[in-house]
Design a protein around this motif. Structure first.
Motif, mmCIF file in Angstrom:
data_model
loop_
_atom_site.group_PDB
_atom_site.id
_atom_site.type_symbol
_atom_site.label_atom_id
_atom_site.label_comp_id
_atom_site.label_asym_id
_atom_site.label_seq_id
_atom_site.Cartn_x
_atom_site.Cartn_y
_atom_site.Cartn_z
ATOM 1 N N LYS A 74 0.799 -1.230 0.000
ATOM 2 C CA LYS A 74 0.000 0.000 0.000
ATOM 3 C C LYS A 74 0.838 1.290 0.000
ATOM 4 C CE LYS A 74 -4.240 -2.010 1.618
ATOM 5 N NZ LYS A 74 -4.055 -3.250 1.024
ATOM 6 N N GLU A 75 2.113 1.173 -0.283
ATOM 7 C CA GLU A 75 2.995 2.330 -0.392
ATOM 8 C C GLU A 75 2.942 2.846 -1.827
ATOM 9 O OE1 GLU A 75 7.774 2.929 -0.369
ATOM 10 O OE2 GLU A 75 6.934 1.684 1.232
ATOM 11 N N SER A 76 2.732 4.142 -1.995
ATOM 12 C CA SER A 76 2.662 4.692 -3.348
ATOM 13 C C SER A 76 4.064 5.071 -3.829
ATOM 14 C CB SER A 76 1.725 5.893 -3.410
ATOM 15 O OG SER A 76 2.234 6.949 -2.656
ATOM 16 N N PHE A 77 4.240 5.025 -5.138
ATOM 17 C CA PHE A 77 5.503 5.421 -5.751
ATOM 18 C C PHE A 77 5.205 5.974 -7.139
ATOM 19 C CE2 PHE A 77 4.774 1.250 -7.390
ATOM 20 C CZ PHE A 77 5.433 1.157 -8.603
ATOM 21 N N THR A 78 6.169 6.674 -7.696
ATOM 22 C CA THR A 78 6.022 7.279 -9.011
ATOM 23 C C THR A 78 6.950 6.570 -9.986
ATOM 24 O OG1 THR A 78 5.534 9.379 -7.948
ATOM 25 C CG2 THR A 78 6.075 9.459 -10.277
ATOM 26 N N LEU A 79 6.405 6.242 -11.144
ATOM 27 C CA LEU A 79 7.146 5.490 -12.151
ATOM 28 C C LEU A 79 7.161 6.277 -13.456
ATOM 29 C CD1 LEU A 79 8.399 2.692 -12.962
ATOM 30 C CD2 LEU A 79 6.099 2.032 -13.636
ATOM 31 N N ASN A 80 8.310 6.324 -14.108
ATOM 32 C CA ASN A 80 8.400 6.967 -15.411
ATOM 33 C C ASN A 80 7.835 5.991 -16.451
ATOM 34 O OD1 ASN A 80 9.074 8.192 -17.820
ATOM 35 N ND2 ASN A 80 11.054 8.897 -17.080
ATOM 36 N N ALA A 81 6.653 6.297 -16.965
ATOM 37 C CA ALA A 81 5.927 5.398 -17.866
ATOM 38 C C ALA A 81 6.641 5.176 -19.198
ATOM 39 C CB ALA A 81 4.526 5.941 -18.111
ATOM 40 N N VAL A 82 7.585 6.010 -19.534
ATOM 41 C CA VAL A 82 8.321 5.859 -20.789
ATOM 42 C C VAL A 82 9.086 4.531 -20.812
ATOM 43 C CG1 VAL A 82 10.212 6.834 -22.161
ATOM 44 C CG2 VAL A 82 8.483 8.336 -21.181
ATOM 45 N N TYR A 83 9.466 4.026 -19.646
ATOM 46 C CA TYR A 83 10.291 2.824 -19.563
ATOM 47 C C TYR A 83 9.490 1.528 -19.436
ATOM 48 C CZ TYR A 83 13.992 6.197 -19.048
ATOM 49 O OH TYR A 83 14.851 7.246 -19.271
ATOM 50 N N ILE A 84 8.154 1.609 -19.517
ATOM 51 C CA ILE A 84 7.341 0.398 -19.421
ATOM 52 C C ILE A 84 7.442 -0.382 -20.726
ATOM 53 C CG2 ILE A 84 5.005 -0.515 -19.195
ATOM 54 C CD1 ILE A 84 4.397 1.813 -17.321
ATOM 55 N N GLU A 85 7.810 -1.650 -20.612
ATOM 56 C CA GLU A 85 7.889 -2.536 -21.764
ATOM 57 C C GLU A 85 6.601 -3.341 -21.916
ATOM 58 O OE1 GLU A 85 10.616 -6.224 -23.445
ATOM 59 O OE2 GLU A 85 11.361 -4.983 -21.825
ATOM 60 N N LYS A 86 6.107 -3.891 -20.790
ATOM 61 C CA LYS A 86 4.854 -4.643 -20.850
ATOM 62 C C LYS A 86 4.194 -4.663 -19.481
ATOM 63 C CE LYS A 86 6.854 -9.239 -20.140
ATOM 64 N NZ LYS A 86 6.913 -10.612 -20.646
ATOM 65 N N ILE A 87 2.891 -4.959 -19.491
ATOM 66 C CA ILE A 87 2.091 -5.052 -18.275
ATOM 67 C C ILE A 87 1.339 -6.376 -18.340
ATOM 68 C CG2 ILE A 87 0.283 -3.976 -16.876
ATOM 69 C CD1 ILE A 87 0.857 -1.372 -18.486
ATOM 70 N N GLU A 88 1.377 -7.150 -17.252
ATOM 71 C CA GLU A 88 0.686 -8.442 -17.212
ATOM 72 C C GLU A 88 -0.165 -8.535 -15.955
ATOM 73 O OE1 GLU A 88 3.508 -11.622 -17.233
ATOM 74 O OE2 GLU A 88 4.241 -11.152 -19.247
ATOM 75 N N ALA A 89 -1.250 -9.309 -16.034
ATOM 76 C CA ALA A 89 -2.054 -9.646 -14.867
ATOM 77 C C ALA A 89 -1.828 -11.128 -14.585
ATOM 78 C CB ALA A 89 -3.523 -9.370 -15.132
ATOM 79 N N THR A 90 -1.279 -11.449 -13.393
ATOM 80 C CA THR A 90 -0.863 -12.836 -13.139
ATOM 81 C C THR A 90 -1.337 -13.446 -11.822
ATOM 82 O OG1 THR A 90 1.198 -12.117 -12.166
ATOM 83 C CG2 THR A 90 1.252 -12.562 -14.526
ATOM 84 N N PRO A 91 -2.350 -13.215 -11.095
ATOM 85 C CA PRO A 91 -3.404 -12.228 -11.269
ATOM 86 C C PRO A 91 -3.011 -10.834 -10.802
ATOM 87 C CG PRO A 91 -3.878 -13.490 -9.314
ATOM 88 C CD PRO A 91 -2.622 -14.057 -9.931
ATOM 89 N N ASP A 92 -1.916 -10.698 -10.013
ATOM 90 C CA ASP A 92 -1.475 -9.353 -9.650
ATOM 91 C C ASP A 92 -0.960 -8.641 -10.897
ATOM 92 O OD1 ASP A 92 -1.958 -9.688 -6.892
ATOM 93 O OD2 ASP A 92 -0.014 -10.660 -6.632
ATOM 94 N N THR A 93 -1.053 -7.335 -10.896
ATOM 95 C CA THR A 93 -0.560 -6.555 -12.034
ATOM 96 C C THR A 93 0.954 -6.411 -11.922
ATOM 97 O OG1 THR A 93 -2.634 -5.345 -12.113
ATOM 98 C CG2 THR A 93 -0.771 -4.385 -13.284
ATOM 99 N N MET A 94 1.659 -6.898 -12.929
ATOM 100 C CA MET A 94 3.110 -6.798 -12.973
ATOM 101 C C MET A 94 3.509 -5.870 -14.117
ATOM 102 S SD MET A 94 4.325 -10.681 -12.175
ATOM 103 C CE MET A 94 6.017 -10.164 -12.010
ATOM 104 N N ILE A 95 4.385 -4.930 -13.802
ATOM 105 C CA ILE A 95 4.876 -3.977 -14.794
ATOM 106 C C ILE A 95 6.348 -4.265 -15.018
ATOM 107 C CG2 ILE A 95 5.241 -1.542 -15.327
ATOM 108 C CD1 ILE A 95 2.932 -0.937 -13.378
ATOM 109 N N PHE A 96 6.710 -4.553 -16.263
ATOM 110 C CA PHE A 96 8.093 -4.849 -16.633
ATOM 111 C C PHE A 96 8.686 -3.652 -17.357
ATOM 112 C CE2 PHE A 96 5.878 -8.804 -16.184
ATOM 113 C CZ PHE A 96 6.790 -9.635 -15.554
ATOM 114 N N LEU A 97 9.881 -3.261 -16.953
ATOM 115 C CA LEU A 97 10.550 -2.099 -17.539
ATOM 116 C C LEU A 97 11.632 -2.529 -18.526
ATOM 117 C CD1 LEU A 97 10.978 0.085 -14.330
ATOM 118 C CD2 LEU A 97 9.015 -0.085 -15.868
#
Length: 62
Positions: free
Chosen positions: A9-32
């Motif tokens: 539940k800790e928030s953070f800021t991510l530079n979206a330019v570096y996102i390569e893919k997003i998966e639901a496994t069932p948690d949402t995983m963001i790969f840079l």
């Protein structure tokens, strides 16, 4: 930059330019492009909405 929430539940800021893919496994995983990944509470569709808004805000998308 987009704000997301880690599983602890800790928030953070991510530079979206570096996102390569997003998966639901069932948690949402963001790969840079640098090989790192993050697991977040937001569903895939919400992450996609935030990324699209970010691109629109910086005028990459119209």
């Amino acid at each position: 930059m987009i704000t997301l929430t880690k599983l602890n539940k800790e928030s953070f800021t991510l530079n979206a330019v570096y996102i390569e893919k997003i998966e639901a496994t069932p948690d949402t995983m963001i790969f840079l492009t640098n090989g790192k990944h993050y697991v977040v509470l937001e569903p895939v569709e919400e992450v996609k909405r935030r990324v699209t808004k970010f691109y629109h805000d910086i005028q990459i998308l119209k």
